[in-house]
Design a protein around this motif. Structure first.
Motif, PDB file in Angstrom:
ATOM      1  N   ARG A 381     -11.870  36.905  11.795  1.00 29.70           N
ATOM      2  CA  ARG A 381     -10.476  36.878  11.336  1.00 29.70           C
ATOM      3  C   ARG A 381      -9.733  35.668  11.903  1.00 29.70           C
ATOM      4  O   ARG A 381      -8.994  34.982  11.182  1.00 29.70           O
ATOM      5  CB  ARG A 381      -9.768  38.172  11.754  1.00 29.70           C
ATOM      6  CG  ARG A 381     -10.242  39.407  11.001  1.00 29.70           C
ATOM      7  CD  ARG A 381      -9.659  40.692  11.574  1.00 29.70           C
ATOM      8  NE  ARG A 381     -10.183  41.863  10.896  1.00 29.70           N
ATOM      9  CZ  ARG A 381      -9.669  42.390   9.784  1.00 29.70           C
ATOM     10  NH1 ARG A 381      -8.592  41.845   9.240  1.00 29.70           N
ATOM     11  NH2 ARG A 381     -10.218  43.454   9.226  1.00 29.70           N
ATOM     12  N   SER A 389     -13.288  38.836   7.288  1.00 25.34           N
ATOM     13  CA  SER A 389     -13.486  39.754   8.409  1.00 25.34           C
ATOM     14  C   SER A 389     -14.934  40.232   8.420  1.00 25.34           C
ATOM     15  O   SER A 389     -15.757  39.806   7.593  1.00 25.34           O
ATOM     16  CB  SER A 389     -12.544  40.954   8.285  1.00 25.34           C
ATOM     17  OG  SER A 389     -12.941  41.771   7.188  1.00 25.34           O
ATOM     18  N   TRP A 572      -5.444  43.469  10.490  1.00 25.53           N
ATOM     19  CA  TRP A 572      -6.601  44.167  11.058  1.00 25.53           C
ATOM     20  C   TRP A 572      -6.462  45.678  10.897  1.00 25.53           C
ATOM     21  O   TRP A 572      -7.406  46.363  10.500  1.00 25.53           O
ATOM     22  CB  TRP A 572      -6.742  43.804  12.538  1.00 25.53           C
ATOM     23  CG  TRP A 572      -7.722  44.640  13.300  1.00 25.53           C
ATOM     24  CD1 TRP A 572      -9.078  44.610  13.208  1.00 25.53           C
ATOM     25  CD2 TRP A 572      -7.415  45.643  14.281  1.00 25.53           C
ATOM     26  NE1 TRP A 572      -9.643  45.524  14.065  1.00 25.53           N
ATOM     27  CE2 TRP A 572      -8.643  46.174  14.736  1.00 25.53           C
ATOM     28  CE3 TRP A 572      -6.228  46.137  14.821  1.00 25.53           C
ATOM     29  CZ2 TRP A 572      -8.709  47.174  15.705  1.00 25.53           C
ATOM     30  CZ3 TRP A 572      -6.288  47.129  15.791  1.00 25.53           C
ATOM     31  CH2 TRP A 572      -7.523  47.635  16.216  1.00 25.53           C
TER      32      TRP A 572
END
Length: 575
Positions: A381, A389, A572
């Motif tokens: 990331r 990711s 995230w």
């Protein structure tokens, strides 16, 4: 290949199995029983549960056979085209990967008890259950008759556990065109609304991440028991999960565990049932399937199991942090992380992966793999401005390998990670996958990128934090199980399995921790009376101010976050 399951006295727990082989053209047949089961990478020796093994031809004449290995039989067929092998299997173990028979249910993991022909594993298999008419069957196989089911080959049969019982509870929900079934055996009062409201979001999150689901129907098979237990085993069309005690299932702690293991096992449908190390494509049921990729199979699944619950908002931030804290504690409490890498520990699951083993020898592929996955996720990331990711790595493994029925190797997963990260990852693999470098600096760095940090405080148990021991309390003694390196206890000469019977002359009775804390509070020296190999010894605990051994670790958000940290955390966490 046909299998018939029947029994006479369920209280004896012997399951009668007939294995019928048709179309035989061989003079001799080798007949095999699995030596292990997928999902638990150790030899199980299921053959120890078999008695009264015999083989007959289509006319009922007995055929000569001999056992050539612990789980391999050889039959002289005498030209018989149909051969029936009959035997009893002792079904007296109840967990997520076992076989069990009693007056309330027949629960079978076919990999435990179904014989197979190594030369004809690709042929269709059918199973017939001769159970009472009021028994319902929870199973992932295609139904073709009254309690008769079909598997396309032995691999599918071995991967298809079932529960037959008159007391099954069942509900289902649909998600992304997939019919998800939830079955409970042993739970009288399921809260279906609560379950489906929580299961559907994490199932949707996982399907969305990969783009599709490998099968059209999936079954959560729960065995709920009256005593504490926690176990789950993955399969392509189902999972078996054992939990208990029953009365705590919908209370906060155990219900969180139920959600965690359910999400974990569902993620396994992609990661290990479909995305599989090359060494296990296909499974070799007769021997160890060695691989250094357990950290991907189990570690990545551990990371994503809880992360999917967090992203789907089934877990609150506090609940997710709590599960992450548990992984941190397991990691930092285990000095084996300095002695054996997670890659080598993956290989050694076949040696001692499911036992404590000798002190400080190895790591957990679940815990270390989970933290490796987290660090890789953040590294990717950060390098790609949060546009890529670890999800991209998982999708690559699924679409490039699994969907083409190809296994992946260590170089493949490394290449996908490097592509996602946009940089070489040689140092990371050398240090954290195949090496034993301390995780802490990189963990702190990755957490900081998300605006998080680890806080530490002494373990709430005095003997853990100040003496450096973990012990099991028994009547009138405490048995030492773990000793922290370079701790007061280790330096005193204490050994694993020492029995502590007294503190300063006071006999212990489930109160070792309280006595030690009390004496320390009043600035008294602590002397432990210990028995080792039936000999008494007295050990003085010479503590130094400020020395703390076992600790608790907690994630928390930092103060004064930058906009970059806020943005990284939001992307995230998905919230």
């Amino acid at each position: 290949m046909r299998y018939i399951f029947h029994y006479n006295k369920p209280s004896e727990q012997f399951l009668d199995i007939d294995f019928i082989i048709e179309g035989n053209k061989e003079k001799e047949l080798d007949v095999q029983l699995s030596a292990w089961r997928p999902g638990r990478y150790e030899l199980a020796n299921f053959a120890k549960n078999i008695r009264n093994w015999k083989a007959t031809d289509e006319n009922g004449n007995e055929l000569f056979f001999k056992k050539v290995k612990k789980d391999l039989w050889n039959i002289l067929t005498n030209g018989a085209s149909t051969i029936k092998i009959s035997y009893n299997y002792y079904a007296a173990e109840l967990n997520g990967g076992s076989t069990w028979l009693d007056e309330k249910q027949l629960y079978v993991n076919p990999v435990n008890c179904c014989l197979f022909l190594p030369s004809r594993m690709d042929e269709t298999c059918t199973i017939e259950l001769k159970v009472p008419e009021n028994y319902e069957v929870a199973i992932g196989l295609e139904k073709i008759g009254n309690k008769i089911f079909k598997a396309k080959d032995f691999h599918e049969l071995a991967d298809s556990p079932f529960i037959a019982s008159p007391t099954l509870k069942h509900q289902n929900f649909e998600c992304a065109g997939v019919n998800f079934h939830i079955w409970f055996q042993g739970l009288d009062f399921p809260d279906w609304n609560k379950l489906i409201n929580d299961f559907k979001p994490f199932a949707e999150e996982q399907v969305e991440m990969f783009g599709d689901f490998p099968v059209k129907d999936f079954h959560f098979l729960f065995q709920i028991l009256p005593y504490p237990i926690y176990h789950g085993v993955e399969h392509i069309t189902s999972t078996v999960i054992t939990l208990g005690p029953e009365y705590d299932i919908f209370k906060d702690h155990l219900y969180t565990e139920l959600l965690g293991v359910s999400s974990h096992e569902l993620f396994h449908v992609w990661n290990v049932k479909m995305i599989r190390p090359l060494e296990m494509m296909p499974y070799n049921f007769t021997a160890e399937n060695y691989s250094r990729l357990g950290w991907v199979a189990e570690g990545f699944t551990t990371y994503y199991g809880d992360t999917m619950l967090f992203r789907s908002k089934v877990f609150s931030e506090q609940e997710f942090f709590k599960t992450f804290n548990q992984q941190l504690k397991k990691h930092f409490d285990n000095a084996g992380r300095f002695n054996l890498s997670v890659g080598d520990s993956s290989f050694d699951t076949w040696l001692d992966g499911y036992t404590p083993g000798i002190p400080h020898r190895k790591t957990s592929i679940y815990t270390e793999g989970c933290l490796v996955a987290f660090m890789l996720d953040v590294i990717i990331r950060r390098n790609q401005n949060n546009e890529k990711s670890l999800d991209d790595v998982m999708r690559g493994l699924y679409h490039q390998f699994a969907k083409s029925s190809k296994g992946f190797n260590e170089a493949d997963v490394k290449a996908l990670i490097e592509t996602a990260a946009g940089k070489a990852m040689d140092d990371f693999f050398a240090d954290y996958v195949y090496g034993t470098k301390d995780f802490r600096p990189l963990l702190d760095d990755c957490l900081d990128y998300l605006g998080l940090e680890i806080t530490e405080k002494p373990s709430a148990k005095f003997i853990e934090s100040h003496l450096g021991i973990k012990a099991i309390e028994e009547t009138e003694k405490s048995i030492v199980k773990i000793i922290h390196r370079n701790s007061v206890a280790e330096n005193s000469g204490m050994m694993i399995n020492d029995a502590i019977v007294a503190v300063n002359g006071y006999k212990v009775n489930n109160n070792l921790n309280e006595w030690c804390a009390y004496l320390f509070e009043h600035k008294q020296e602590i002397e432990l009376t210990v028995y080792a190999a039936q000999k008494e010894k007295k050990l003085k605990m010479e503590m130094k101010a400020g020395d703390i051994y076992f600790k608790n670790y907690e994630l928390k958000k930092k103060e004064g976050l930058s906009e970059n940290q806020k943005d990284a955390y939001k992307k995230w966490a998905g919230r």
